[in-house]
Design a protein around this motif. Structure first.
Motif, PDB file in Angstrom:
ATOM      1  N   VAL A 249      46.308  31.411  39.062  1.00 19.38           N
ATOM      2  CA  VAL A 249      45.767  32.706  39.194  1.00 19.38           C
ATOM      3  C   VAL A 249      46.388  33.479  37.841  1.00 19.38           C
ATOM      4  CG1 VAL A 249      45.905  34.962  40.445  1.00 19.38           C
ATOM      5  CG2 VAL A 249      45.290  32.741  41.707  1.00 19.38           C
ATOM      6  N   ILE A 250      47.557  33.041  37.683  1.00 16.39           N
ATOM      7  CA  ILE A 250      48.292  34.119  36.560  1.00 16.39           C
ATOM      8  C   ILE A 250      47.807  33.741  35.172  1.00 16.39           C
ATOM      9  CG2 ILE A 250      50.661  34.635  35.474  1.00 16.39           C
ATOM     10  CD1 ILE A 250      51.781  34.505  38.203  1.00 16.39           C
TER      11      ILE A 250
ATOM     12  N   ILE B 222      44.657  35.523  32.661  1.00 15.12           N
ATOM     13  CA  ILE B 222      43.937  35.473  33.604  1.00 15.12           C
ATOM     14  C   ILE B 222      44.186  36.627  34.666  1.00 15.12           C
ATOM     15  CG2 ILE B 222      43.006  34.475  35.832  1.00 15.12           C
ATOM     16  CD1 ILE B 222      43.157  31.671  34.300  1.00 15.12           C
ATOM     17  N   ALA B 223      45.524  36.868  34.872  1.00 13.59           N
ATOM     18  CA  ALA B 223      46.032  37.845  35.871  1.00 13.59           C
ATOM     19  C   ALA B 223      45.529  39.341  34.983  1.00 13.59           C
ATOM     20  CB  ALA B 223      47.458  38.105  36.153  1.00 13.59           C
ATOM     21  N   LYS B 224      45.831  39.570  33.964  1.00 14.19           N
ATOM     22  CA  LYS B 224      45.274  40.453  33.261  1.00 14.19           C
ATOM     23  C   LYS B 224      43.740  40.919  33.335  1.00 14.19           C
ATOM     24  CE  LYS B 224      45.709  42.929  28.782  1.00 14.19           C
ATOM     25  NZ  LYS B 224      46.085  43.088  27.369  1.00 14.19           N
TER      26      LYS B 224
ATOM     27  N   TYR C 103      40.380  47.190  38.045  1.00 15.34           N
ATOM     28  CA  TYR C 103      40.538  48.796  37.683  1.00 15.34           C
ATOM     29  C   TYR C 103      39.119  49.366  37.346  1.00 15.34           C
ATOM     30  CZ  TYR C 103      45.462  47.394  37.451  1.00 15.34           C
ATOM     31  OH  TYR C 103      46.784  46.994  38.016  1.00 15.34           O
ATOM     32  N   ALA C 104      38.538  48.546  36.824  1.00 18.61           N
ATOM     33  CA  ALA C 104      36.970  49.167  36.257  1.00 18.61           C
ATOM     34  C   ALA C 104      36.096  49.340  37.421  1.00 18.61           C
ATOM     35  CB  ALA C 104      36.460  48.099  35.289  1.00 18.61           C
ATOM     36  N   ALA C 105      36.172  48.701  38.364  1.00 12.06           N
ATOM     37  CA  ALA C 105      35.326  48.831  39.761  1.00 12.06           C
ATOM     38  C   ALA C 105      35.742  49.663  40.497  1.00 12.06           C
ATOM     39  CB  ALA C 105      35.061  47.383  40.410  1.00 12.06           C
TER      40      ALA C 105
ATOM     41  N   LYS D  99      42.882  58.364  43.600  1.00 12.18           N
ATOM     42  CA  LYS D  99      43.856  57.334  43.741  1.00 12.18           C
ATOM     43  C   LYS D  99      44.019  56.185  42.845  1.00 12.18           C
ATOM     44  CE  LYS D  99      44.069  57.961  48.659  1.00 12.18           C
ATOM     45  NZ  LYS D  99      43.926  57.678  50.071  1.00 12.18           N
ATOM     46  N   ARG D 100      45.085  55.976  42.264  1.00 12.50           N
ATOM     47  CA  ARG D 100      45.269  54.706  41.140  1.00 12.50           C
ATOM     48  C   ARG D 100      45.301  53.473  42.291  1.00 12.50           C
ATOM     49  NH1 ARG D 100      46.830  55.463  36.003  1.00 12.50           N
ATOM     50  NH2 ARG D 100      47.538  53.408  36.073  1.00 12.50           N
ATOM     51  N   ILE D 101      44.799  52.397  41.491  1.00 13.28           N
ATOM     52  CA  ILE D 101      44.428  51.289  42.069  1.00 13.28           C
ATOM     53  C   ILE D 101      45.558  50.187  41.410  1.00 13.28           C
ATOM     54  CG2 ILE D 101      43.231  49.166  42.451  1.00 13.28           C
ATOM     55  CD1 ILE D 101      41.115  50.912  42.777  1.00 13.28           C
ATOM     56  N   TYR D 102      46.395  49.165  42.246  1.00 10.25           N
ATOM     57  CA  TYR D 102      47.181  48.312  41.794  1.00 10.25           C
ATOM     58  C   TYR D 102      46.961  47.120  42.124  1.00 10.25           C
ATOM     59  CZ  TYR D 102      49.864  52.467  40.138  1.00 10.25           C
ATOM     60  OH  TYR D 102      50.351  53.501  39.457  1.00 10.25           O
ATOM     61  N   LEU D 103      47.234  45.880  41.523  1.00 10.47           N
ATOM     62  CA  LEU D 103      46.791  44.569  42.153  1.00 10.47           C
ATOM     63  C   LEU D 103      48.313  43.920  41.849  1.00 10.47           C
ATOM     64  CD1 LEU D 103      45.110  42.375  43.358  1.00 10.47           C
ATOM     65  CD2 LEU D 103      44.486  41.857  40.938  1.00 10.47           C
TER      66      LEU D 103
END
Length: 75
Positions: A44-45, A51-53, A60-62, A68-72
């Motif tokens: 996944v990374i 891949i993580a990026k 973030y684009a969706a 609100k900011r979105i973080y993963l």
């Protein structure tokens, strides 16, 4: 958004049944916590986090037009 993250990650891992996405919503941000099987973390990374990026870029684009900011976070 949770379904989008699961749709992207499940084909990448060997243990798709262990993919868990939890949501923590705060006043000005939404944090998605992605948990995968320990053997699948590297997949996944990806090499150098590529891949993580890419996953984060798609998420973030969706995002909705909320303020609100979105973080993963990948656990």
């Amino acid at each position: 958004m949770k379904a989008l993250i699961e749709t992207i990650v499940m084909p990448l891992v060997e243990h798709p049944e262990d993919v868990v996405v939890t949501i923590k919503e705060e006043e000005n941000k939404i944090v998605y916590h992605l948990q995968v099987h320990p053997d699948d973390v590297g997949k996944v990374i990806g090499k150098n986090g590529r891949i993580a990026k890419a996953i984060r870029t798609i998420v973030y684009a969706a995002k909705n037009n909320e303020n609100k900011r979105i973080y993963l976070d990948i656990m």
